[in-house]
Design a protein around this motif. Structure first.
Motif, PDB file in Angstrom:
ATOM      1  N   MET A 156       0.824  -1.197   0.000  1.00 25.38           N
ATOM      2  CA  MET A 156       0.000   0.000   0.000  1.00 25.38           C
ATOM      3  C   MET A 156       0.870   1.264   0.000  1.00 25.38           C
ATOM      4  O   MET A 156       0.526   2.244  -0.620  1.00 25.38           O
ATOM      5  CB  MET A 156      -0.933  -0.022   1.209  1.00 25.38           C
ATOM      6  N   LEU A 157       2.003   1.213   0.690  1.00 29.22           N
ATOM      7  CA  LEU A 157       2.886   2.369   0.747  1.00 29.22           C
ATOM      8  C   LEU A 157       3.389   2.753  -0.644  1.00 29.22           C
ATOM      9  O   LEU A 157       3.463   3.940  -0.983  1.00 29.22           O
ATOM     10  CB  LEU A 157       4.070   2.091   1.692  1.00 29.22           C
ATOM     11  N   ILE A 158       3.686   1.761  -1.469  1.00 25.47           N
ATOM     12  CA  ILE A 158       4.141   2.033  -2.835  1.00 25.47           C
ATOM     13  C   ILE A 158       3.046   2.763  -3.615  1.00 25.47           C
ATOM     14  O   ILE A 158       3.328   3.737  -4.324  1.00 25.47           O
ATOM     15  CB  ILE A 158       4.555   0.729  -3.550  1.00 25.47           C
ATOM     16  N   ALA A 159       1.810   2.325  -3.481  1.00 23.02           N
ATOM     17  CA  ALA A 159       0.692   2.968  -4.175  1.00 23.02           C
ATOM     18  C   ALA A 159       0.508   4.404  -3.692  1.00 23.02           C
ATOM     19  O   ALA A 159       0.234   5.304  -4.493  1.00 23.02           O
ATOM     20  CB  ALA A 159      -0.592   2.168  -3.967  1.00 23.02           C
ATOM     21  N   ILE A 160       0.671   4.639  -2.405  1.00 23.87           N
ATOM     22  CA  ILE A 160       0.538   5.996  -1.864  1.00 23.87           C
ATOM     23  C   ILE A 160       1.630   6.902  -2.409  1.00 23.87           C
ATOM     24  O   ILE A 160       1.368   8.031  -2.832  1.00 23.87           O
ATOM     25  CB  ILE A 160       0.556   5.972  -0.315  1.00 23.87           C
ATOM     26  N   VAL A 161       2.857   6.415  -2.424  1.00 20.88           N
ATOM     27  CA  VAL A 161       3.982   7.214  -2.915  1.00 20.88           C
ATOM     28  C   VAL A 161       3.823   7.502  -4.409  1.00 20.88           C
ATOM     29  O   VAL A 161       3.956   8.653  -4.849  1.00 20.88           O
ATOM     30  CB  VAL A 161       5.328   6.511  -2.626  1.00 20.88           C
ATOM     31  N   ILE A 162       3.529   6.475  -5.200  1.00 21.67           N
ATOM     32  CA  ILE A 162       3.362   6.655  -6.644  1.00 21.67           C
ATOM     33  C   ILE A 162       2.184   7.582  -6.923  1.00 21.67           C
ATOM     34  O   ILE A 162       2.288   8.524  -7.722  1.00 21.67           O
ATOM     35  CB  ILE A 162       3.168   5.294  -7.350  1.00 21.67           C
ATOM     36  N   GLY A 163       1.076   7.335  -6.269  1.00 21.65           N
ATOM     37  CA  GLY A 163      -0.116   8.154  -6.478  1.00 21.65           C
ATOM     38  C   GLY A 163       0.107   9.605  -6.102  1.00 21.65           C
ATOM     39  O   GLY A 163      -0.291  10.519  -6.839  1.00 21.65           O
ATOM     40  N   SER A 164       0.742   9.833  -4.971  1.00 24.97           N
ATOM     41  CA  SER A 164       1.018  11.210  -4.541  1.00 24.97           C
ATOM     42  C   SER A 164       1.945  11.916  -5.516  1.00 24.97           C
ATOM     43  O   SER A 164       1.732  13.083  -5.866  1.00 24.97           O
ATOM     44  CB  SER A 164       1.628  11.213  -3.139  1.00 24.97           C
ATOM     45  N   ALA A 165       2.972  11.216  -5.971  1.00 23.47           N
ATOM     46  CA  ALA A 165       3.899  11.803  -6.942  1.00 23.47           C
ATOM     47  C   ALA A 165       3.177  12.143  -8.243  1.00 23.47           C
ATOM     48  O   ALA A 165       3.403  13.217  -8.825  1.00 23.47           O
ATOM     49  CB  ALA A 165       5.064  10.846  -7.205  1.00 23.47           C
ATOM     50  N   LEU A 166       2.300  11.258  -8.695  1.00 22.87           N
ATOM     51  CA  LEU A 166       1.549  11.514  -9.920  1.00 22.87           C
ATOM     52  C   LEU A 166       0.628  12.718  -9.774  1.00 22.87           C
ATOM     53  O   LEU A 166       0.510  13.544 -10.685  1.00 22.87           O
ATOM     54  CB  LEU A 166       0.746  10.280 -10.325  1.00 22.87           C
ATOM     55  N   VAL A 167      -0.038  12.827  -8.630  1.00 24.49           N
ATOM     56  CA  VAL A 167      -0.954  13.947  -8.401  1.00 24.49           C
ATOM     57  C   VAL A 167      -0.184  15.267  -8.359  1.00 24.49           C
ATOM     58  O   VAL A 167      -0.562  16.249  -9.009  1.00 24.49           O
ATOM     59  CB  VAL A 167      -1.784  13.743  -7.120  1.00 24.49           C
ATOM     60  N   PHE A 168       0.895  15.315  -7.602  1.00 22.86           N
ATOM     61  CA  PHE A 168       1.666  16.547  -7.516  1.00 22.86           C
ATOM     62  C   PHE A 168       2.284  16.907  -8.871  1.00 22.86           C
ATOM     63  O   PHE A 168       2.264  18.072  -9.278  1.00 22.86           O
ATOM     64  CB  PHE A 168       2.737  16.457  -6.428  1.00 22.86           C
TER      65      PHE A 168
END
Length: 146
Positions: A1-13
């Protein structure tokens, strides 16, 4: 889940920053007070291209998340439908970014989190793009305060 949070946050920003730069560039090259129609058309082209590029980046991220990171699967909801290819991921990403959510492709696992973040980004950038275009349509340069 941490990988998805990091990837998702990076994509959003990254997506939000990219749209900021696209709108800023558009505001620098348009002069709605002098050329309203040309300014509107140019702004529309820049905004649409920015949205398409964002959807393309998310489609690539869905592909990597599914096949390289094993974060989930994007599968068709119809049994007869073939497995999604990259164009299907791009379509899914566009539908998701626009917050339309057709439902003919279904993400599973942590891929659902990435799709939710894309929809959030879509809501933000579509709202910003709409506000930008309203200023252009009113004959105002979006960079200048009223």
């Amino acid at each position: 889940m941490l990988i998805a949070i990091v990837i998702g946050s990076a994509l959003v920003f990254a997506g939000a920053f990219f749209h900021f730069l696209a709108l800023r560039k558009s505001a620098m090259v348009v002069d709605p007070s002098q050329h309203a129609l040309r300014s509107f058309g140019l702004s529309m082209v820049i905004i649409i291209v920015a949205h398409l590029i964002t959807a393309l980046v998310f489609a690539a991220a869905f592909h990597v998340a599914e096949f390289k990171l094993g974060l989930g699967i994007l599968s068709p909801t119809s049994i007869e439908a073939p497995a999604p290819d990259f164009m299907d991921r791009f379509y899914f990403s566009l539908v998701n970014l626009t917050t339309l959510g057709r439902g003919d492709l279904l993400p599973t696992g942590h891929l659902r989190f990435l799709t939710a973040l894309e929809a959030l980004l879509g809501f933000i950038v579509i709202t910003g793009s709409g506000a930008f275009l309203l200023k252009v349509m009113n004959g105002e340069n979006p960079l200048h305060r009223s």
